[in-house]
Design a protein around this motif. Structure first.
Motif, short mmCIF file in Angstrom:
data_model
loop_
_atom_site.label_atom_id
_atom_site.label_comp_id
_atom_site.label_asym_id
_atom_site.label_seq_id
_atom_site.Cartn_x
_atom_site.Cartn_y
_atom_site.Cartn_z
N GLU A 9 30.50 51.75 18.27
CA GLU A 9 31.22 51.29 17.10
C GLU A 9 30.36 51.30 15.84
OE1 GLU A 9 33.69 51.09 15.17
OE2 GLU A 9 34.87 50.30 16.83
N HIS A 10 30.99 51.66 14.72
CA HIS A 10 30.30 51.61 13.44
C HIS A 10 30.38 50.20 12.84
CE1 HIS A 10 28.65 53.79 9.93
NE2 HIS A 10 29.26 52.84 9.23
N ALA A 11 31.50 49.55 13.04
CA ALA A 11 31.69 48.20 12.51
C ALA A 11 30.80 47.20 13.23
CB ALA A 11 33.16 47.79 12.65
N ASP A 12 30.53 46.08 12.55
CA ASP A 12 29.76 44.98 13.15
C ASP A 12 30.33 43.68 12.59
OD1 ASP A 12 28.01 43.40 14.44
OD2 ASP A 12 26.19 44.27 13.59
N LEU A 13 31.37 43.17 13.24
CA LEU A 13 32.13 42.04 12.71
C LEU A 13 31.51 40.72 13.15
CD1 LEU A 13 35.76 43.34 13.38
CD2 LEU A 13 34.25 43.80 11.45
N ASP A 14 31.47 39.79 12.21
CA ASP A 14 30.91 38.46 12.48
C ASP A 14 32.03 37.56 13.01
OD1 ASP A 14 29.31 36.30 12.67
OD2 ASP A 14 29.32 35.81 10.53
N ASP A 15 32.45 37.88 14.21
CA ASP A 15 33.51 37.10 14.87
C ASP A 15 33.22 37.12 16.36
OD1 ASP A 15 36.23 36.79 16.31
OD2 ASP A 15 36.71 36.25 14.24
N PRO A 16 33.35 35.98 17.03
CA PRO A 16 33.03 35.95 18.47
C PRO A 16 33.78 36.99 19.30
CG PRO A 16 33.32 33.73 17.63
CD PRO A 16 33.72 34.65 16.51
N ALA A 17 35.00 37.34 18.88
CA ALA A 17 35.76 38.34 19.62
C ALA A 17 35.04 39.68 19.64
CB ALA A 17 37.15 38.51 19.02
N PHE A 18 34.13 39.87 18.67
CA PHE A 18 33.35 41.10 18.58
C PHE A 18 31.88 40.85 18.89
CE2 PHE A 18 30.87 44.37 16.56
CZ PHE A 18 31.63 45.53 16.66
N SER A 19 31.28 39.94 18.18
CA SER A 19 29.82 39.78 18.21
C SER A 19 29.28 39.38 19.57
CB SER A 19 29.39 38.75 17.15
OG SER A 19 30.02 37.49 17.41
N GLN A 20 30.03 38.59 20.35
CA GLN A 20 29.50 38.15 21.64
C GLN A 20 29.40 39.28 22.66
OE1 GLN A 20 32.03 35.41 23.78
NE2 GLN A 20 33.91 36.46 23.15
N HIS A 21 30.01 40.43 22.34
CA HIS A 21 29.98 41.55 23.27
C HIS A 21 29.01 42.65 22.84
CE1 HIS A 21 33.45 39.69 25.08
NE2 HIS A 21 34.14 39.78 23.95
N VAL A 22 28.33 42.47 21.71
CA VAL A 22 27.39 43.48 21.22
C VAL A 22 26.13 43.47 22.08
CG1 VAL A 22 25.96 44.22 19.28
CG2 VAL A 22 28.28 43.37 18.87
N VAL A 23 25.76 44.63 22.63
CA VAL A 23 24.55 44.73 23.45
C VAL A 23 23.44 45.50 22.74
CG1 VAL A 23 25.82 44.56 25.62
CG2 VAL A 23 25.47 46.81 24.59
N GLU A 24 23.78 46.30 21.73
CA GLU A 24 22.78 47.05 20.97
C GLU A 24 23.23 47.14 19.52
OE1 GLU A 24 19.89 48.84 22.00
OE2 GLU A 24 20.01 47.99 24.02
N ARG A 25 22.25 47.00 18.60
CA ARG A 25 22.51 47.22 17.17
C ARG A 25 21.51 48.27 16.67
NH1 ARG A 25 24.07 41.71 17.36
NH2 ARG A 25 26.10 41.38 16.32
N TRP A 26 22.04 49.45 16.34
CA TRP A 26 21.18 50.55 15.91
C TRP A 26 21.43 50.79 14.42
CZ3 TRP A 26 22.74 54.22 20.51
CH2 TRP A 26 22.23 53.69 21.70
N ARG A 27 20.59 50.17 13.61
CA ARG A 27 20.76 50.30 12.17
C ARG A 27 19.43 50.69 11.52
NH1 ARG A 27 25.84 49.61 11.01
NH2 ARG A 27 27.05 48.15 12.30
N TYR A 28 19.56 51.28 10.35
CA TYR A 28 18.35 51.69 9.63
C TYR A 28 17.54 50.47 9.24
CZ TYR A 28 20.29 56.40 9.32
OH TYR A 28 20.78 57.64 9.63
N GLY A 29 18.22 49.34 9.00
CA GLY A 29 17.52 48.13 8.57
C GLY A 29 16.57 47.58 9.61
N ASN A 30 16.91 47.72 10.89
CA ASN A 30 16.01 47.21 11.94
C ASN A 30 15.26 48.34 12.65
OD1 ASN A 30 17.99 48.38 13.51
ND2 ASN A 30 18.71 46.46 14.44
N ASP A 31 15.38 49.56 12.11
CA ASP A 31 14.67 50.73 12.64
C ASP A 31 14.94 50.90 14.14
OD1 ASP A 31 13.10 53.01 12.53
OD2 ASP A 31 11.25 51.91 13.03
N SER A 32 16.22 50.78 14.51
CA SER A 32 16.60 50.92 15.91
C SER A 32 17.61 52.05 16.04
CB SER A 32 17.20 49.61 16.43
OG SER A 32 17.57 49.74 17.79
#
Length: 647
Positions: free
Chosen positions: A611-634
């Protein structure tokens, strides 16, 4: 029991470079990140490691810096590690590494891998690990071929690439590629559990017998053309009469009789006066015209029978579907004592003419049963007529070939003997040609004769057709789809999709979703809004996987969705601030539906969303296992692999 995905591993091109992306089994896994961070590559890597025949990983950093891909598959008490090298010099690697591991074993180092398993063997091992029966064969719709279902076919229902997840023209993975729709239609009944193994074996045996019958008829037809009753023999008999070696022949000429006449022409032949009023060539041409007329007539009859058979089959399919809809209302079991209440059997509201409505629907159901019975009795008769006319067509084709041989032989012979002024010389030429033919015919007679198995094969075919006449596979498939359609409708209503209040059905012929409205059927491609396209994709795939899971179908218990949020905001957006309130609500509803389905299946299925989106809502955020963004160099490929100073 089939498998879920525990991890994806990549190995760099430099020693010691190794990166593993773990996933939670029985849960919703979201990998979110910016563009070009490797999210979509996860689906193609898994596809490649599951015995793909091509190299689906797209050009970019993953191709540039990864030498080997691997995936860890797990099911209760078992674990399988599958690795595959990236292609070298554009040649896809045909060998793989397949390791059976103890549950929980981490991926091994690259130097410990041994790539010795051929690709086709690896595919069989993966199919077995998935629980697919290697003995089953199903027909590929539209092709004269049988398919052995494999892991590659199961993946049609497990992947939704970025260009598929909201595509109105395709519903399943790879559906847009050549021949894939026919393959999907062929394997879907098997994965739904509608294919009875014993009936499948009988169907395969019936197809083999029909093929053997066609082969035997073809061999016999060729053999018949070479027997002493061939066109050449008949032409030589006409030549012998023409030059006066034999008297004119009347009555039916069998193969043995023609041979006797030709031998007489050699032993007792003597010159007789020619009969100028006889023209054997004209008679042959007249016969050829008649044969062509009969041939065209037979072809037309076959075409009409095939059309009638196709119409019967189409009507039968539609009638079965309509019968299933009427039966599903439960009207047949309605209590007669309660009929006086005049209530609708669907919504239970008061209806002035409820009894009339029930009676009318019951009559419709009775008519359908009558029509189905009539069609069922007509179809075998049409098939028998079709076999008869096809056999007659083959006979006419052979007779036309013999007729052509006679014409060519007679034309050549007449041209030769007419150049000779002496009747004796003409007679000698014809006798020489007869002698050569008799020698050849003697050699052919001594050769092994073709065994005529036509009657035996036809009896076996008729017996199998009788056994399969009561096959319930089509009815079972219709029943299963009816139940799945109810699930699709419920999910469509939960997602607030258009047409969700109408009956919704999965069309296994067109491979799409159809809403049956009062104005007629509406296919997915004709439904407006990309949100509808995404919603019906999600509803259909989730409903199918619920069915697969609850009925122990040999389909991997994993669904991969690549960027479903593309419907709601452009790819270059960076987060939830780009979403309007209504779009954000609808997107969260998608993820809540995914999570709710997994809860209902109690950990027996896994969903991975890139997913491209990254929503600040438990329905979404609690299921995120990886965040690959330029800001965290991941990213999937670590930046250190691309830094020359680190290599």
């Amino acid at each position: 029991m089939t498998f879920q995905i525990q991890a994806v591993t990549i190995y760099g091109k430099q020693p010691g470079q190794m990166r593993t992306v773990p996933f939670k089994t029985g849960a919703l896994n979201i990998v979110t990140g910016d563009s070009r961070r490797g999210k979509s590559a996860l689906l193609t890597i898994i596809d490649y490691c599951l015995a793909s025949s091509d190299y689906p990983v797209k050009a970019g950093k993953v191709r540039d810096y990864v030498s080997t891909y691997a995936v860890t598959l797990t099911k209760p008490g078992q674990q399988l590690f599958v690795a595959r090298r990236a292609p070298e010099d554009k040649a896809v690697s045909t060998v793989m590494c397949v390791l059976t591991q103890a549950p929980g074993t981490p991926p091994p180092a690259l130097e410990d891998l041994r790539f010795t398993t051929p690709g086709d063997v690896a595919k069989d091992l993966l199919s077995s690990f998935c629980g697919i029966d290697s003995t089953v064969r199903v027909p590929a719709v539209g092709k004269n071929a049988l398919i052995a279902p494999s892991i590659r076919h199961a993946l049609f229902f497990c992947f939704q690439a970025q260009n598929e997840v909201a595509n109105p023209d395709v519903l399943f993975h790879s559906q847009g590629e050549d021949w894939r729709p026919n393959t999907i239609r062929g394997v879907l009944p098997y994965f739904l559990g509608a294919v009875d193994r014993e009936q499948a074996l009988l169907q395969n045996k019936l197809r083999n017998l029909r093929r053997d019958l066609a082969d035997n008829e073809a061999v016999i037809a060729v053999s018949a053309d070479l027997t002493p009753a061939s066109g050449q023999a008949q032409a030589l008999l006409s030549e012998a009469v023409e030059v006066g070696l034999l008297p004119p022949q009347t009555g039916e000429l069998t193969a043995d009789l023609i041979l006797r006449h030709l031998r007489n022409a050699m032993v007792h032949g003597e010159l007789r006066p020619n009969l100028p009023d006889t023209d054997p060539l004209a008679a042959l041409n007249t016969r050829r015209t008649e044969l062509r007329r009969l041939f065209s007539q037979s072809r037309a009859q076959i075409a009409d029978l095939k059309m009638a058979l196709a119409e019967n089959n189409e009507f039968n399919d539609q009638a079965i579907e309509q019968r299933a809809r009427l039966t599903s209302l439960g009207l047949l079991n309605r209590d007669e004592d309660a009929s006086g209440h005049n209530r609708c059997p669907v919504c239970d509201s008061t209806v002035p003419s409820a009894n009339d409505t029930i009676a009318g629907l019951t009559r419709d159901l009775a008519h359908l049963d009558s029509d189905l019975q009539a069609i069922g009795s007509d179809t075998p008769a049409i098939r028998r007529l079709l076999v008869h006319h096809e056999s007659r067509l083959q006979e006419l084709r052979s007779e036309l070939a013999r007729n052509q041989d006679q014409i060519q032989e007679l034309t050549t012979a007449m041209r030769t003997i007419q150049q000779e002024p002496d009747d004796l010389r003409r007679s000698a030429i014809v006798q020489g040609r007869i002698s050569l033919y008799l020698d050849t015919a003697a050699q052919h007679t001594a050769a092994p004769r073709v065994l005529d198995r036509r009657e035996e094969l036809r009896e076996q075919i008729a017996q199998l057709e009788g056994q399969l006449s009561g096959s319930t596979q089509d009815e079972r498939l219709t029943s299963f789809l009816s139940l799945i359609n109810q699930e699709i409708k419920e999910k469509a209503q939960a997602l607030d999709l258009d047409f969700a209040d109408s009956p919704i059905r999965l069309d296994t012929i067109r491979l799409t979703v159809v809403a049956d409205t009062l104005d007629g059927p509406v296919q997915l491609k004709n439904m407006g809004s990309a949100e509808n396209h995404l919603g019906y994709h999600v509803s259909t795939l989730l409903s199918l996987h619920e069915w697969f899971t609850r009925h122990q179908s040999p389909v991997p218990r994993v669904l991969l969705l690549d960027q479903p949020s593309q419907v709601y905001f452009p790819a270059e957006a960076t987060g939830e601030e780009d979403l309007q309130t209504n779009d954000r609500t609808h997107l969260l509803n998608i993820f809540e539906t995914l999570h709710r389905t997994l809860q209902q299946l109690d950990g027996r299925m896994q969903i991975i969303v890139m997913e491209h989106a990254d929503l600040d809502d438990p329905a979404f955020s609690q299921h995120v296992v990886e965040r690959w963004r330029y800001g965290n160099d991941s990213a999937l490929v670590p930046s250190s692999w691309m830094d020359p100073a680190e290599s």
